[in-house]
Write an enzyme that holds these catalytic residues in place. Structure first.
Site, PDB file in Angstrom:
ATOM      1  N   HIS A 268       1.759 -74.330 -31.961  1.00  0.00           N
ATOM      2  CA  HIS A 268       1.477 -72.976 -31.470  1.00  0.00           C
ATOM      3  C   HIS A 268       0.574 -73.036 -30.225  1.00  0.00           C
ATOM      4  CE1 HIS A 268       0.534 -68.591 -32.046  1.00  0.00           C
ATOM      5  NE2 HIS A 268      -0.554 -68.967 -31.410  1.00  0.00           N
ATOM      6  N   GLU A 269      -0.538 -73.730 -30.353  1.00  0.00           N
ATOM      7  CA  GLU A 269      -1.480 -73.792 -29.233  1.00  0.00           C
ATOM      8  C   GLU A 269      -0.867 -74.519 -28.042  1.00  0.00           C
ATOM      9  OE1 GLU A 269      -3.832 -71.820 -29.387  1.00  0.00           O
ATOM     10  OE2 GLU A 269      -3.822 -71.478 -31.553  1.00  0.00           O
ATOM     11  N   HIS A 272       0.913 -72.109 -25.934  1.00  0.00           N
ATOM     12  CA  HIS A 272      -0.009 -71.447 -25.002  1.00  0.00           C
ATOM     13  C   HIS A 272      -0.333 -72.397 -23.849  1.00  0.00           C
ATOM     14  CE1 HIS A 272      -0.962 -67.820 -27.232  1.00  0.00           C
ATOM     15  NE2 HIS A 272      -1.328 -68.477 -28.307  1.00  0.00           N
ATOM     16  N   GLU A 298       1.365 -64.931 -26.166  1.00  0.00           N
ATOM     17  CA  GLU A 298       1.682 -65.179 -27.576  1.00  0.00           C
ATOM     18  C   GLU A 298       3.181 -65.443 -27.770  1.00  0.00           C
ATOM     19  OE1 GLU A 298      -0.613 -65.755 -29.600  1.00  0.00           O
ATOM     20  OE2 GLU A 298       0.244 -65.580 -31.602  1.00  0.00           O
TER      21      GLU A 298
HETATM   22 ZN    ZN Z   1      -1.674 -67.613 -30.204  1.00  0.00          ZN
END
Ligand code: ZN
Length: 504
Positions: A268-269, A272, A298
């Site tokens: 997830h990170e 980003h 996001e």
């Molecule tokens: Zn996030």
């Protein structure tokens, strides 16, 4: 004259961006390194930098420079398209920011800096009463902020606009109503399904050094550049960047919860992070080198985490590597079992641990609460009771304590009211973008199954990253996918995937 003005303007703007990124760095450091005894001093420092940035941005000299620069936009012989955009965009941002007095900005940063540590202790002790006086002050300040900035209908609109330009309670409610109408019966049918999914192997013990090794291999394969980024640990995983060439990810490690705590959080990170690394470097220090919005941000993390990282195709490739790395710990587990376990749906108390089906309900709950708090329909003291009531209503769960309830998220201690809705938007954008990528990239699923992830990253680079803040979020989605943002892509994504997993 024109070139001189432009050069001067961009130099000043760059300084402001440096201060902005410095705040980010202090924040990263607060979450990763600062000992609890140093939190007060850190809050002072953060307040000082926030005030410096605000002062510089709203100073007479910068406003004068901006005013002159504006004369060169949209005129023959004036600035080019990019530079005109940079000036106009900055003017628009400043119009909002200058409504806030510097004293107010500094005091809010100070208050939030101090509240972080109080929230942490309150959560550790599961004692809302400890945090209550600070949160009361923060809510009061955020109501004031909305009044300073101004709004048409709800003060909450003024706050949401900071994270997703143009977002209003009305537009969010419309999207959330559509989502809720789908999610509630869909979750019920999953819970009533007789599908047998084993997930015992997810809680087997995996040595932490090997976890790190595997995590690094995965995110590099996705396209995160570790020469221009790094990984650390923190209580809540997050991503912070000071520049495209210095992007920092954090995750957390627990021996018996490798996949959900460490790996999926890091994917997830990294989503980003890849966005940050992909922003156009030549525009650093201007809106064109900055991310479009929190919802778009996001969407990048959720797309890599869910549409990719929780797909069968992805594990078709990585499961072999997982078995090679962890040998005996994955014995007797087949990729089909693993895929289903990773997508197990179960209403739970904690948002960050939620599966992708129930996740948005957590966001809806927070949206309703924040809106009521900021509009003054609810007082901070009532929070735990209302939180627990809503958890029971939406999830059928009893909240055993504040730590697993109202104190679980860091956001409110930092004054981030209006941020949560962007998480749900990110999920919707992710599904819509992935759908569009799938139409444009030949055999995307097969490419992923063979570990060829560069096509997808390239698509995101060309359709999202390269534009910086050039377009407003809805416009950017429209350009990338050919249609305006809609929940339907997300809904059909869930339907298609989970009907198979749960034999619905
Ligand atoms: Zn996030």
């Amino acid at each position: 004259m024109r070139d001189k003005i432009l050069k001067e303007f961009k130099k000043e703007l760059l300084d402001i961006y440096h201060l902005d990124r410095l705040s980010g760095l202090l924040d990263w450091d607060q979450n990763v390194n600062v000992p609890s005894g140093g939190q007060k001093a850190r809050a002072d420092m953060m307040s000082c930098v926030a005030a410096l940035k605000h002062e510089k941005l709203t100073s007479k000299s910068f406003k004068k420079l901006l005013k002159t620069a504006l004369l060169y936009t949209g005129t023959r012989g004036g600035f080019g398209k990019d530079d005109s955009f940079i000036v106009l965009r900055t003017a628009k941002d400043l119009k909002k920011i200058e409504k806030l007095p510097t004293k107010f900005v500094a005091e809010l940063a100070q208050l939030c800096g101090e509240s972080y540590d109080v929230w942490k202790t309150a959560r550790e002790r599961s004692d809302f009463k400890l945090f209550e006086p600070y949160l009361t002050k923060i809510v009061k300040a955020k109501r004031e902020e909305a009044e300073f900035v101004g709004y048409d209908n709800s003060p909450y609109d003024a706050l949401m606009d900071d994270y997703e330009e143009g977002l209003t309670c009305e537009s969010v409610s419309e999207i959330f109503d559509e989502l809720k109408a789908f999610l509630v019966p869909f979750i019920e049918s999953i819970q009533n399904s007789n599908a047998q999914i084993r997930k015992d192997f997810l809680s087997r013990k995996f040595p932490i050094d090997k976890q790190m090794e595997f995590c690094k291999m995965v995110i590099q394969k996705l396209g995160f550049d570790l020469e221009r980024g790094r990984i650390d640990t923190s209580v809540h995983p997050f991503c912070e960047s000071t520049h495209m060439s210095d992007v920092r990810l954090t995750t957390r490690f627990k021996e018996d919860d490798f996949f959900n705590q460490a790996l999926m959080s890091l994917i997830h990170e990294a989503g980003h992070g890849m966005y940050e690394q992909g922003l156009p470097e030549q525009h650093f220090g201007t809106p064109l080198g900055y991310s479009a919005s929190m919802g778009i941000h996001e969407s990048q993390s959720r797309l890599w985490e869910n549409q990719v990282g929780r797909s069968f195709a992805f594990w078709n490739y990585f499961f072999r590597k997982l078995k090679e790395t962890f040998l005996i710990r994955m014995e007797g587990v087949f990729v089909e079992d693993f895929y289903k376990a990773l997508n197990y749906v179960e209403p739970g108390l904690i948002r960050v641990d939620a599966d992708e089906v129930t996740y948005n309900l957590h966001v809806i709950l927070r949206f309703e609460i924040e809106k009521d708090l900021i509009e003054g329909n609810m007082e901070v003291a009532e929070l735990p009771r209302i939180w627990n009531q809503k958890m029971e209503e939406y999830f059928g769960l009893k909240v055993p304590n504040d730590a697993q309830g109202v104190l679980q998220d860091v956001h409110w201690s930092g004054g981030s009211f209006g941020y949560f809705p962007t998480y749900a938007l990110g999920n919707l954008y992710a599904a819509q973008l992935f759908h569009a990528a799938g139409r444009q990239i030949h055999n995307l699923d097969l490419q992923i199954a063979e570990g060829n992830l560069s096509f997808l990253l390239e698509w995101l680079r060309n359709n999202i990253h390269v534009h910086g803040r050039r377009y407003e979020p809805a416009e950017l989605i429209m350009k990338a996918t050919g249609g305006e943002p809609k929940p339907v892509y997300f809904i059909s994504y869930l339907e298609e995937k989970y009907k198979k997993i749960y034999n619905l």
